[in-house]
Design a protein around this motif. Structure first.
Motif, PDB file in Angstrom:
ATOM      1  N   HIS A 131       0.847  -1.197   0.000  1.00  0.00           N
ATOM      2  CA  HIS A 131       0.000   0.000   0.000  1.00  0.00           C
ATOM      3  C   HIS A 131       0.878   1.240   0.000  1.00  0.00           C
ATOM      4  O   HIS A 131       1.887   1.286   0.684  1.00  0.00           O
ATOM      5  CB  HIS A 131      -0.886   0.012   1.245  1.00  0.00           C
ATOM      6  CG  HIS A 131      -1.695  -1.233   1.337  1.00  0.00           C
ATOM      7  ND1 HIS A 131      -2.973  -1.314   0.897  1.00  0.00           N
ATOM      8  CD2 HIS A 131      -1.361  -2.461   1.768  1.00  0.00           C
ATOM      9  CE1 HIS A 131      -3.408  -2.537   1.069  1.00  0.00           C
ATOM     10  NE2 HIS A 131      -2.448  -3.259   1.601  1.00  0.00           N
ATOM     11  N   LYS A 132       0.466   2.245  -0.758  1.00  0.00           N
ATOM     12  CA  LYS A 132       1.238   3.492  -0.784  1.00  0.00           C
ATOM     13  C   LYS A 132       1.116   4.171   0.581  1.00  0.00           C
ATOM     14  O   LYS A 132       0.042   4.268   1.148  1.00  0.00           O
ATOM     15  CB  LYS A 132       0.684   4.416  -1.875  1.00  0.00           C
ATOM     16  CG  LYS A 132       1.103   4.005  -3.245  1.00  0.00           C
ATOM     17  CD  LYS A 132       1.451   5.250  -4.065  1.00  0.00           C
ATOM     18  CE  LYS A 132       2.424   4.956  -5.177  1.00  0.00           C
ATOM     19  NZ  LYS A 132       1.954   4.120  -6.207  1.00  0.00           N
ATOM     20  N   ARG A 133       2.265   4.606   1.094  1.00  0.00           N
ATOM     21  CA  ARG A 133       2.207   5.303   2.383  1.00  0.00           C
ATOM     22  C   ARG A 133       2.599   6.742   2.152  1.00  0.00           C
ATOM     23  O   ARG A 133       3.390   7.050   1.278  1.00  0.00           O
ATOM     24  CB  ARG A 133       3.172   4.637   3.373  1.00  0.00           C
ATOM     25  CG  ARG A 133       2.761   3.240   3.694  1.00  0.00           C
ATOM     26  CD  ARG A 133       3.510   2.704   4.871  1.00  0.00           C
ATOM     27  NE  ARG A 133       4.934   2.643   4.623  1.00  0.00           N
ATOM     28  CZ  ARG A 133       5.811   2.536   5.601  1.00  0.00           C
ATOM     29  NH1 ARG A 133       5.432   2.512   6.849  1.00  0.00           N
ATOM     30  NH2 ARG A 133       7.097   2.454   5.328  1.00  0.00           N
ATOM     31  N   SER A 134       2.070   7.638   2.988  1.00  0.00           N
ATOM     32  CA  SER A 134       2.330   9.049   2.750  1.00  0.00           C
ATOM     33  C   SER A 134       3.781   9.403   3.079  1.00  0.00           C
ATOM     34  O   SER A 134       4.440  10.107   2.326  1.00  0.00           O
ATOM     35  CB  SER A 134       1.372   9.893   3.578  1.00  0.00           C
ATOM     36  OG  SER A 134       1.439   9.475   4.923  1.00  0.00           O
ATOM     37  N   ALA A 135       4.303   8.889   4.194  1.00  0.00           N
ATOM     38  CA  ALA A 135       5.687   9.220   4.553  1.00  0.00           C
ATOM     39  C   ALA A 135       6.641   8.385   3.703  1.00  0.00           C
ATOM     40  O   ALA A 135       6.371   7.234   3.416  1.00  0.00           O
ATOM     41  CB  ALA A 135       5.901   8.904   6.025  1.00  0.00           C
ATOM     42  N   LEU A 136       7.765   9.001   3.311  1.00  0.00           N
ATOM     43  CA  LEU A 136       8.776   8.244   2.561  1.00  0.00           C
ATOM     44  C   LEU A 136       9.355   7.151   3.449  1.00  0.00           C
ATOM     45  O   LEU A 136       9.655   7.395   4.606  1.00  0.00           O
ATOM     46  CB  LEU A 136       9.921   9.183   2.171  1.00  0.00           C
ATOM     47  CG  LEU A 136      10.056   9.594   0.730  1.00  0.00           C
ATOM     48  CD1 LEU A 136      11.403  10.245   0.502  1.00  0.00           C
ATOM     49  CD2 LEU A 136       9.863   8.430  -0.226  1.00  0.00           C
ATOM     50  N   PRO A 137       9.482   5.958   2.932  1.00  0.00           N
ATOM     51  CA  PRO A 137      10.038   4.916   3.779  1.00  0.00           C
ATOM     52  C   PRO A 137      11.490   5.199   4.137  1.00  0.00           C
ATOM     53  O   PRO A 137      12.178   5.934   3.443  1.00  0.00           O
ATOM     54  CB  PRO A 137       9.932   3.655   2.920  1.00  0.00           C
ATOM     55  CG  PRO A 137       9.537   4.074   1.566  1.00  0.00           C
ATOM     56  CD  PRO A 137       9.140   5.501   1.591  1.00  0.00           C
ATOM     57  N   LYS A 138      11.945   4.607   5.232  1.00  0.00           N
ATOM     58  CA  LYS A 138      13.331   4.764   5.648  1.00  0.00           C
ATOM     59  C   LYS A 138      14.241   4.200   4.553  1.00  0.00           C
ATOM     60  O   LYS A 138      13.810   3.416   3.721  1.00  0.00           O
ATOM     61  CB  LYS A 138      13.565   3.976   6.943  1.00  0.00           C
ATOM     62  CG  LYS A 138      12.928   4.586   8.141  1.00  0.00           C
ATOM     63  CD  LYS A 138      13.522   4.005   9.416  1.00  0.00           C
ATOM     64  CE  LYS A 138      13.308   2.512   9.511  1.00  0.00           C
ATOM     65  NZ  LYS A 138      13.752   1.943  10.776  1.00  0.00           N
ATOM     66  N   LYS A 139      15.535   4.556   4.622  1.00  0.00           N
ATOM     67  CA  LYS A 139      16.472   4.076   3.597  1.00  0.00           C
ATOM     68  C   LYS A 139      16.427   2.552   3.470  1.00  0.00           C
ATOM     69  O   LYS A 139      16.400   2.011   2.378  1.00  0.00           O
ATOM     70  CB  LYS A 139      17.891   4.530   3.953  1.00  0.00           C
ATOM     71  CG  LYS A 139      18.893   4.172   2.868  1.00  0.00           C
ATOM     72  CD  LYS A 139      20.294   4.588   3.216  1.00  0.00           C
ATOM     73  CE  LYS A 139      20.916   3.560   4.117  1.00  0.00           C
ATOM     74  NZ  LYS A 139      22.266   3.900   4.542  1.00  0.00           N
ATOM     75  N   GLU A 140      16.367   1.867   4.612  1.00  0.00           N
ATOM     76  CA  GLU A 140      16.338   0.408   4.591  1.00  0.00           C
ATOM     77  C   GLU A 140      15.158  -0.099   3.772  1.00  0.00           C
ATOM     78  O   GLU A 140      15.293  -0.996   2.950  1.00  0.00           O
ATOM     79  CB  GLU A 140      16.211  -0.160   6.015  1.00  0.00           C
ATOM     80  CG  GLU A 140      17.478  -0.167   6.817  1.00  0.00           C
ATOM     81  CD  GLU A 140      17.813   1.191   7.407  1.00  0.00           C
ATOM     82  OE1 GLU A 140      17.018   2.142   7.216  1.00  0.00           O
ATOM     83  OE2 GLU A 140      18.869   1.310   8.047  1.00  0.00           O
ATOM     84  N   MET A 141      13.989   0.524   4.013  1.00  0.00           N
ATOM     85  CA  MET A 141      12.795   0.078   3.309  1.00  0.00           C
ATOM     86  C   MET A 141      12.910   0.381   1.824  1.00  0.00           C
ATOM     87  O   MET A 141      12.432  -0.361   0.984  1.00  0.00           O
ATOM     88  CB  MET A 141      11.545   0.747   3.890  1.00  0.00           C
ATOM     89  CG  MET A 141      11.059   0.143   5.178  1.00  0.00           C
ATOM     90  SD  MET A 141      10.814  -1.647   5.079  1.00  0.00           S
ATOM     91  CE  MET A 141       9.439  -1.741   3.947  1.00  0.00           C
ATOM     92  N   GLN A 142      13.601   1.490   1.502  1.00  0.00           N
ATOM     93  CA  GLN A 142      13.751   1.851   0.100  1.00  0.00           C
ATOM     94  C   GLN A 142      14.648   0.851  -0.632  1.00  0.00           C
ATOM     95  O   GLN A 142      14.351   0.425  -1.733  1.00  0.00           O
ATOM     96  CB  GLN A 142      14.348   3.243  -0.011  1.00  0.00           C
ATOM     97  CG  GLN A 142      13.331   4.231  -0.496  1.00  0.00           C
ATOM     98  CD  GLN A 142      13.796   5.655  -0.322  1.00  0.00           C
ATOM     99  OE1 GLN A 142      14.847   5.922   0.263  1.00  0.00           O
ATOM    100  NE2 GLN A 142      13.015   6.554  -0.809  1.00  0.00           N
ATOM    101  N   TYR A 143      15.763   0.503   0.018  1.00  0.00           N
ATOM    102  CA  TYR A 143      16.655  -0.500  -0.579  1.00  0.00           C
ATOM    103  C   TYR A 143      15.893  -1.794  -0.793  1.00  0.00           C
ATOM    104  O   TYR A 143      15.954  -2.404  -1.854  1.00  0.00           O
ATOM    105  CB  TYR A 143      17.846  -0.774   0.356  1.00  0.00           C
ATOM    106  CG  TYR A 143      19.104  -0.015   0.013  1.00  0.00           C
ATOM    107  CD1 TYR A 143      19.229   1.323   0.346  1.00  0.00           C
ATOM    108  CD2 TYR A 143      20.180  -0.635  -0.598  1.00  0.00           C
ATOM    109  CE1 TYR A 143      20.391   2.027   0.071  1.00  0.00           C
ATOM    110  CE2 TYR A 143      21.352   0.057  -0.887  1.00  0.00           C
ATOM    111  CZ  TYR A 143      21.452   1.378  -0.547  1.00  0.00           C
ATOM    112  OH  TYR A 143      22.600   2.066  -0.830  1.00  0.00           O
ATOM    113  N   LEU A 144      15.178  -2.190   0.262  1.00  0.00           N
ATOM    114  CA  LEU A 144      14.456  -3.459   0.217  1.00  0.00           C
ATOM    115  C   LEU A 144      13.385  -3.421  -0.875  1.00  0.00           C
ATOM    116  O   LEU A 144      13.228  -4.372  -1.640  1.00  0.00           O
ATOM    117  CB  LEU A 144      13.800  -3.698   1.587  1.00  0.00           C
ATOM    118  CG  LEU A 144      13.691  -5.133   2.052  1.00  0.00           C
ATOM    119  CD1 LEU A 144      15.047  -5.811   2.079  1.00  0.00           C
ATOM    120  CD2 LEU A 144      13.075  -5.189   3.447  1.00  0.00           C
TER     121      LEU A 144
END
Ligand SMILES: C[S@@+](CC[C@H](N)C(=O)[O-])C[C@H]1O[C@@H](n2cnc3c(N)ncnc32)[C@H](O)[C@@H]1O
Length: 235
Positions: free
Chosen positions: A166-179
């Motif tokens: 699901h799209k979340r409003s806050a940008l995910p943390k770097k870890e979540m972005q890499y993942l």
């Protein structure tokens, strides 16, 4: 790094995926960088200058100690009910942030991960933390959760944290972005069969959800613990 051989990484290979040593940084995609002094492997994204991604259980445990992270206050520990469930299977290990916390609180963790790069990062972190008593029973099972669940189980409770689709409003943390860039976002429906299988065993199942999303696969939980951004559905 001069003198580094492919054999140095042999223990990190899962599922027939071998890592090769290269002398030049790749121009695109992801690559591992090896830091010989700490025997640390970090995942780097080509063309960026950030520190990349690594897992460090010892640092995390120091942080939890300083924070006085208590299993009686933290939602994850309360959702799993650690007092009554000691052997926990994390079916979606990822970078083992949640699995690491469960181990820190004294759980015996078996963690399942199907992505060989993610599994290798955590395996390297476990090898570096081999003297940490609380991690001595932490085991990684590389592969699909359905294959793991088809084996005989000695687990008290299961934990499931699928990639948020699901799209979340806050940008995910770097870890979540890499993942998110590394691992394909799954279709929620793929978790229906494992969830139903676990429910038939009568064992506890905890599912992490974005706070505003519906229950995974529409399966109504027995109860729910709500945090600011996320919640845990308990079956
Ligand atoms: C959102 S991440 C989990 C993050 C984790 N809770 C943490 O604290 O770092 C989901 C992970 O589960 C893995 N995964 C998803 N579906 C899986 C499946 N069917 N079998 C095994 N691993 C799976 C993905 O490869 C990904 O690394």
């Amino acid at each position: 790094v001069a003198g580094v051989q492919a054999a140095d990484f042999a223990s990190l290979s899962f599922g027939g995926v071998a890592f090769h040593v290269v002398n030049e940084k790749p121009a695109e995609g992801f690559y591992f960088q090896f830091f010989p002094e700490a025997c640390e492997v970090r995942l780097q994204r080509a063309g960026t200058r950030d520190k990349g991604l690594g897992v460090d259980f010892e640092k995390d445990f120091e942080h939890y100690k300083a924070q006085k992270l208590s299993p009686h206050k933290e939602l994850l520990a309360r959702a799993v009910n650690l007092d009554d469930h000691k052997k926990i299977c994390d079916l979606t290990m990822g970078l083992a942030q949640d699995a690491g916390k469960l181990a820190y609180w004294g759980a015996e963790v078996t963690a399942v991960e199907r992505d060989p790069v993610v599994a290798a990062l955590v395996k390297n972190a476990l090898e570096r933390a081999k003297n940490v008593e609380k991690l001595k029973t932490f085991t990684i099972h590389f592969g699909e959760m359905r294959d793991f669940l088809a084996q005989p189980q000695t687990v008290d409770a299961y934990y499931l944290d699928p990639m948020f689709s699901h799209k979340r409003s806050a940008l995910p943390k770097k870890e979540m972005q890499y993942l998110a860039d590394l691992v394909e976002a799954p279709d929620d429906e793929e978790y229906r069969a494992p969830m139903e299988l676990i429910r038939k065993t009568g064992r506890r199942l905890v599912v992490k959800r974005p706070k505003l999303a519906g229950p995974l696969c529409g399966l109504e939980p027995r109860h729910t613990l709500e945090g600011k951004m996320i919640r845990f559905d308990v079956y």
